[in-house]
Design a protein around this motif. Structure first.
Motif, PDB file in Angstrom:
ATOM      1  N   VAL A 250       0.814  -1.139   0.062  1.00  0.00           N
ATOM      2  CA  VAL A 250      -0.053   0.228   0.076  1.00  0.00           C
ATOM      3  C   VAL A 250       0.989   1.182  -0.057  1.00  0.00           C
ATOM      4  O   VAL A 250       0.675   2.272  -0.721  1.00  0.00           O
ATOM      5  CB  VAL A 250      -0.907   0.020   1.273  1.00  0.00           C
ATOM      6  CG1 VAL A 250      -1.861   1.293   1.162  1.00  0.00           C
ATOM      7  CG2 VAL A 250      -2.263  -0.984   0.973  1.00  0.00           C
ATOM      8  N   LEU A 251       1.721   1.450   0.816  1.00  0.00           N
ATOM      9  CA  LEU A 251       2.942   2.354   0.973  1.00  0.00           C
ATOM     10  C   LEU A 251       3.568   2.699  -0.477  1.00  0.00           C
ATOM     11  O   LEU A 251       3.570   3.861  -1.040  1.00  0.00           O
ATOM     12  CB  LEU A 251       3.702   2.090   2.162  1.00  0.00           C
ATOM     13  CG  LEU A 251       3.289   2.495   3.426  1.00  0.00           C
ATOM     14  CD1 LEU A 251       4.394   1.891   4.267  1.00  0.00           C
ATOM     15  CD2 LEU A 251       2.988   3.702   3.692  1.00  0.00           C
ATOM     16  N   ALA A 252       3.873   1.522  -1.270  1.00  0.00           N
ATOM     17  CA  ALA A 252       4.331   1.600  -2.527  1.00  0.00           C
ATOM     18  C   ALA A 252       3.610   2.413  -3.571  1.00  0.00           C
ATOM     19  O   ALA A 252       4.234   3.044  -4.215  1.00  0.00           O
ATOM     20  CB  ALA A 252       5.161   0.235  -2.730  1.00  0.00           C
ATOM     21  N   ARG A 253       2.381   1.749  -3.507  1.00  0.00           N
ATOM     22  CA  ARG A 253       1.262   2.267  -4.592  1.00  0.00           C
ATOM     23  C   ARG A 253       1.042   3.851  -4.255  1.00  0.00           C
ATOM     24  O   ARG A 253       0.820   4.654  -5.035  1.00  0.00           O
ATOM     25  CB  ARG A 253      -0.069   1.545  -4.425  1.00  0.00           C
ATOM     26  CG  ARG A 253       0.235   0.383  -5.046  1.00  0.00           C
ATOM     27  CD  ARG A 253      -1.211  -0.533  -4.922  1.00  0.00           C
ATOM     28  NE  ARG A 253      -2.321   0.066  -5.466  1.00  0.00           N
ATOM     29  CZ  ARG A 253      -2.525  -0.095  -6.888  1.00  0.00           C
ATOM     30  NH1 ARG A 253      -1.967  -0.983  -7.447  1.00  0.00           N
ATOM     31  NH2 ARG A 253      -3.599   0.556  -7.420  1.00  0.00           N
ATOM     32  N   ARG A 254       0.947   4.364  -3.096  1.00  0.00           N
ATOM     33  CA  ARG A 254       0.788   5.604  -2.718  1.00  0.00           C
ATOM     34  C   ARG A 254       1.927   6.340  -2.998  1.00  0.00           C
ATOM     35  O   ARG A 254       1.903   7.452  -3.543  1.00  0.00           O
ATOM     36  CB  ARG A 254       0.483   5.806  -1.053  1.00  0.00           C
ATOM     37  CG  ARG A 254      -0.914   5.192  -0.653  1.00  0.00           C
ATOM     38  CD  ARG A 254      -1.132   5.489   0.861  1.00  0.00           C
ATOM     39  NE  ARG A 254      -2.243   5.095   1.049  1.00  0.00           N
ATOM     40  CZ  ARG A 254      -2.634   4.990   2.511  1.00  0.00           C
ATOM     41  NH1 ARG A 254      -1.932   5.490   3.306  1.00  0.00           N
ATOM     42  NH2 ARG A 254      -3.944   4.612   2.906  1.00  0.00           N
ATOM     43  N   GLU A 255       3.008   5.813  -2.975  1.00  0.00           N
ATOM     44  CA  GLU A 255       4.484   6.598  -3.338  1.00  0.00           C
ATOM     45  C   GLU A 255       4.379   6.897  -4.711  1.00  0.00           C
ATOM     46  O   GLU A 255       4.682   8.092  -5.329  1.00  0.00           O
ATOM     47  CB  GLU A 255       5.534   5.972  -2.943  1.00  0.00           C
ATOM     48  CG  GLU A 255       6.982   6.653  -3.148  1.00  0.00           C
ATOM     49  CD  GLU A 255       7.139   7.763  -2.223  1.00  0.00           C
ATOM     50  OE1 GLU A 255       8.686   8.123  -2.274  1.00  0.00           O
ATOM     51  OE2 GLU A 255       6.328   8.005  -1.296  1.00  0.00           O
ATOM     52  N   ARG A 256       3.946   5.826  -5.580  1.00  0.00           N
ATOM     53  CA  ARG A 256       4.055   5.830  -7.101  1.00  0.00           C
ATOM     54  C   ARG A 256       2.929   6.898  -7.401  1.00  0.00           C
ATOM     55  O   ARG A 256       3.013   7.741  -8.305  1.00  0.00           O
ATOM     56  CB  ARG A 256       3.666   4.577  -7.533  1.00  0.00           C
ATOM     57  CG  ARG A 256       3.574   4.447  -9.217  1.00  0.00           C
ATOM     58  CD  ARG A 256       4.943   4.776  -9.655  1.00  0.00           C
ATOM     59  NE  ARG A 256       4.945   6.116 -10.015  1.00  0.00           N
ATOM     60  CZ  ARG A 256       6.097   6.846 -10.725  1.00  0.00           C
ATOM     61  NH1 ARG A 256       7.352   6.056 -10.881  1.00  0.00           N
ATOM     62  NH2 ARG A 256       6.035   8.008 -11.172  1.00  0.00           N
ATOM     63  N   ALA A 257       1.544   7.084  -6.679  1.00  0.00           N
ATOM     64  CA  ALA A 257       0.516   7.767  -7.005  1.00  0.00           C
ATOM     65  C   ALA A 257       1.179   9.418  -6.668  1.00  0.00           C
ATOM     66  O   ALA A 257       0.912  10.203  -7.597  1.00  0.00           O
ATOM     67  CB  ALA A 257      -0.467   7.473  -6.476  1.00  0.00           C
ATOM     68  N   ALA A 258       1.866   9.674  -5.760  1.00  0.00           N
ATOM     69  CA  ALA A 258       2.267  10.828  -5.396  1.00  0.00           C
ATOM     70  C   ALA A 258       3.407  11.137  -6.359  1.00  0.00           C
ATOM     71  O   ALA A 258       3.297  12.350  -6.796  1.00  0.00           O
ATOM     72  CB  ALA A 258       2.842  10.831  -4.024  1.00  0.00           C
ATOM     73  N   MET A 259       4.296  10.376  -6.723  1.00  0.00           N
ATOM     74  CA  MET A 259       5.367  11.007  -8.106  1.00  0.00           C
ATOM     75  C   MET A 259       4.481  11.098  -9.118  1.00  0.00           C
ATOM     76  O   MET A 259       4.912  12.033  -9.820  1.00  0.00           O
ATOM     77  CB  MET A 259       6.289   9.553  -8.062  1.00  0.00           C
ATOM     78  CG  MET A 259       7.055   9.413  -6.958  1.00  0.00           C
ATOM     79  SD  MET A 259       8.187   7.964  -6.969  1.00  0.00           S
ATOM     80  CE  MET A 259       9.143   8.258  -8.520  1.00  0.00           C
ATOM     81  N   ASP A 260       3.318  10.335  -9.501  1.00  0.00           N
ATOM     82  CA  ASP A 260       2.737  10.813 -10.801  1.00  0.00           C
ATOM     83  C   ASP A 260       2.038  12.111 -10.733  1.00  0.00           C
ATOM     84  O   ASP A 260       2.167  12.999 -11.666  1.00  0.00           O
ATOM     85  CB  ASP A 260       1.497   9.583 -10.920  1.00  0.00           C
ATOM     86  CG  ASP A 260       2.187   8.067 -11.364  1.00  0.00           C
ATOM     87  OD1 ASP A 260       3.496   8.302 -11.928  1.00  0.00           O
ATOM     88  OD2 ASP A 260       1.490   7.201 -11.066  1.00  0.00           O
ATOM     89  N   ARG A 261       1.431  12.577  -9.606  1.00  0.00           N
ATOM     90  CA  ARG A 261       0.985  13.778  -9.475  1.00  0.00           C
ATOM     91  C   ARG A 261       2.026  15.009  -9.606  1.00  0.00           C
ATOM     92  O   ARG A 261       1.716  15.717  -9.955  1.00  0.00           O
ATOM     93  CB  ARG A 261       0.275  13.806  -8.012  1.00  0.00           C
ATOM     94  CG  ARG A 261      -0.989  13.044  -7.908  1.00  0.00           C
ATOM     95  CD  ARG A 261      -1.929  13.630  -6.910  1.00  0.00           C
ATOM     96  NE  ARG A 261      -1.048  13.385  -5.259  1.00  0.00           N
ATOM     97  CZ  ARG A 261      -1.186  12.290  -4.662  1.00  0.00           C
ATOM     98  NH1 ARG A 261      -1.915  11.197  -5.288  1.00  0.00           N
ATOM     99  NH2 ARG A 261      -0.596  12.313  -3.822  1.00  0.00           N
ATOM    100  N   ASP A 262       3.346  14.753  -8.932  1.00  0.00           N
ATOM    101  CA  ASP A 262       4.235  15.516  -9.230  1.00  0.00           C
ATOM    102  C   ASP A 262       4.642  15.824 -10.619  1.00  0.00           C
ATOM    103  O   ASP A 262       4.942  16.792 -11.090  1.00  0.00           O
ATOM    104  CB  ASP A 262       5.233  15.183  -8.184  1.00  0.00           C
ATOM    105  CG  ASP A 262       5.002  15.172  -6.718  1.00  0.00           C
ATOM    106  OD1 ASP A 262       4.184  15.954  -6.446  1.00  0.00           O
ATOM    107  OD2 ASP A 262       5.698  14.647  -5.966  1.00  0.00           O
TER     108      ASP A 262
END
Length: 289
Positions: free
Chosen positions: A242-254
């Protein structure tokens, strides 16, 4: 590992992965420990139930010697004997029963040993509720004369190193019970390795203590604890994902990458919609005819 999740090779995420594995390993070990406790307690309870349910036999048959150890094969066994109380009653304060505050009534019982010997056996006659405002004298009172007794064997407890109070003990150590009762072994022999619960005494007093009953602990709680620890171990890996998916989603937004559109979920038609469809189909067939 796809390029989108290449960040998992970074030092930070390698540390998170190592921590996740350590947490899961600890949870696995704790689960295995609880499972071992479950198996041990299951075996112990099986022994208790087997010994408890065996028929009563004469005391000398199971204790041929005053130093006979009461191990797993003898604890909770039921024995019969005759005897009489000697010395004064002894109180064992603040030893709860079934989660409630209670004091125990102890005494020294003179019983016949093999070959006409005289043995002294410490006994726990039962319990009564702890109450600072009630005089327990009648609960501690001992019946006079010769008695017929049914007893349950227990291993002697280690002596207490606390300061002794007259008429009281803090553990059921035969030597300390004998001293607190003011009795003397005299020409007889004190049984030092065992004591006994009084199941029945005939005759008894007007208000005797409540006899002790063999406990029936719930050993299945350890199995549930084992399953809980193993579940926590699996949740550690789930948390990592879950943490990895959230990190990827945050990077996509940036990076300005639009999130993938959600998949359309199929909706089950209601009964009214099915009925309308059937009516429309029948109308279409009629018009075409």
């Amino acid at each position: 590992m796809t390029a989108r999740y290449a960040f998992l090779r970074s030092r930070r995420w390698v540390g998170i992965a190592v921590l996740t594995v350590l947490v899961a390993a600890v949870c696995g070990l704790l689960g295995s420990w609880q499972l071992a406790r479950h198996e041990y307690r299951a075996e112990a309870i099986a022994r208790v139930e087997a010994n408890r349910d065996q028929p009563a036999v004469p005391l000398a048959q199971l204790l041929p010697d005053p130093t006979t150890e009461v191990g797993d094969d003898l604890e909770w066994r039921t024995v019969t004997t005759t005897g009489r109380y000697v010395g004064d009653p002894v109180a064992l304060p603040q030893r709860g029963v079934e989660g409630g505050p209670a004091d125990h009534a102890l005494a020294v019982l003179e019983v016949p040993g093999p070959d006409g010997e005289r043995w002294l056996l410490a006994v726990d006659r039962g319990w009564y509720p702890t109450d600072a405002f009630t005089d327990p004298t009648d609960r501690l009172a001992l019946p006079d004369g010769d008695l017929q007794l049914v007893l349950r064997l227990r291993p002697a407890e280690e002596p207490s190193d606390r300061q002794q109070v007259p008429g009281q003990v803090h553990r059921i150590a035969p030597e300390q019970v004998l001293a607190a009762a003011g009795a003397t072994a005299g020409p007889g022999t004190l049984v030092t390795t065992a004591y006994a619960w009084v199941v029945e005494e005939t005759p008894t007093t007007a208000n005797p203590p409540t006899p002790m009953t063999v406990p029936s602990p719930n050993y299945r709680s350890n199995l549930s604890y084992a399953l809980q620890w193993w579940t926590f171990g699996l949740l550690a890996f789930l948390g990592y994902a879950v943490l990895a998916r959230r990190e990827r989603a945050a990077m996509d937004r940036d990076e300005g990458v639009a999130p993938a559109p959600p998949r359309p979920r199929s909706r089950r038609r209601t009964d009214a919609e099915i009925e309308d469809a059937e009516i429309e189909a029948q109308a279409s067939e009629t018009s075409s005819a």
